[in-house]
Design a protein around this motif. Structure first.
Motif, mmCIF file in Angstrom:
data_model
loop_
_atom_site.group_PDB
_atom_site.id
_atom_site.type_symbol
_atom_site.label_atom_id
_atom_site.label_comp_id
_atom_site.label_asym_id
_atom_site.label_seq_id
_atom_site.Cartn_x
_atom_site.Cartn_y
_atom_site.Cartn_z
ATOM 1 N N TRP A 88 42.286 30.230 43.569
ATOM 2 C CA TRP A 88 42.779 31.170 44.084
ATOM 3 C C TRP A 88 42.209 31.812 45.736
ATOM 4 O O TRP A 88 43.149 32.515 46.268
ATOM 5 C CB TRP A 88 43.043 32.507 43.270
ATOM 6 N N ARG A 91 45.399 31.739 47.937
ATOM 7 C CA ARG A 91 46.745 32.204 47.652
ATOM 8 C C ARG A 91 46.075 33.791 47.990
ATOM 9 O O ARG A 91 45.797 34.128 46.556
ATOM 10 C CB ARG A 91 46.798 31.744 45.687
ATOM 11 N N ASP A 100 50.862 34.702 40.652
ATOM 12 C CA ASP A 100 49.982 34.612 38.982
ATOM 13 C C ASP A 100 49.828 35.795 38.590
ATOM 14 O O ASP A 100 49.440 36.117 36.739
ATOM 15 C CB ASP A 100 48.354 34.812 39.943
ATOM 16 N N ASN A 123 39.406 38.564 39.651
ATOM 17 C CA ASN A 123 39.880 38.202 41.107
ATOM 18 C C ASN A 123 39.097 39.657 41.577
ATOM 19 O O ASN A 123 38.667 39.619 43.456
ATOM 20 C CB ASN A 123 40.805 38.605 42.189
#
Length: 170
Positions: A88, A91, A100, A123
């Motif tokens: 990611w 992104r 997402d 994340n």
């Protein structure tokens, strides 16, 4: 609180001073052993006699003499391990993060909170290499904003009372 004309604190201080003085006197009298009150003789090592001190120092000298010839090999140089960037990493726009998260109109508050936890597991800046922490922080900020907005919208939606057809006509 006063005990026998003294405060409790003062009586404790006096007792501790008396115990310390008696312990010093006991050490001065024995002088040859390192003893701790309350332990049996099996736990106490006596001071070595003068003859055994010489033999102990000779064996230590012999050991150190042998060790002078020994040169340990330096540890192999560790190659720098370059972590692979997360999938990611590029992104970072709200639209991509929203995709997402997969927030839908049918999600309730519990579902949104679960999506927040799942997103954070993958994340959160504490779970990635320091090189990617700034991007992870940005993603978490945007994701938290999107989820908070969705929860706020659900609350407002549940608070509005639909106006019936009869009231609109009047």
């Amino acid at each position: 609180m006063v005990l026998f004309g003294r405060s409790l604190f003062q009586s404790v201080v006096d007792r501790l001073l008396h115990e310390a003085e008696s312990a010093e006197e006991a050490v001065d009298q024995t002088g040859t052993d390192f003893r701790i009150r309350g332990f049996g003789a099996g736990f106490v090592a006596a001071r070595p006699a003068a003859a055994s001190t010489d033999s102990a120092s000779r064996s230590a000298d012999a050991y150190l003499e042998i060790m002078e010839d020994f040169k340990p090999e330096p540890p192999p140089a560790a190659a720098e391990i370059v972590p692979t960037p997360p999938i990611w990493i590029n992104r970072l726009s709200p639209e991509e993060i929203g995709a997402d998260l997969a927030i839908s109109a049918d999600d309730d508050s519990d579902t949104l909170m679960e999506k927040r936890r799942i997103f954070a597991r993958e994340n959160h800046p504490d779970r990635v290499d320091l090189r990617f922490a700034d991007a992870a922080t940005t993603r978490m900020k945007i994701a938290n904003l999107l989820i908070d907005d969705a929860i706020r919208a659900r609350r407002l939606q549940s608070c509005t009372i639909p106006v019936s057809q009869d009231r609109r006509q009047s």
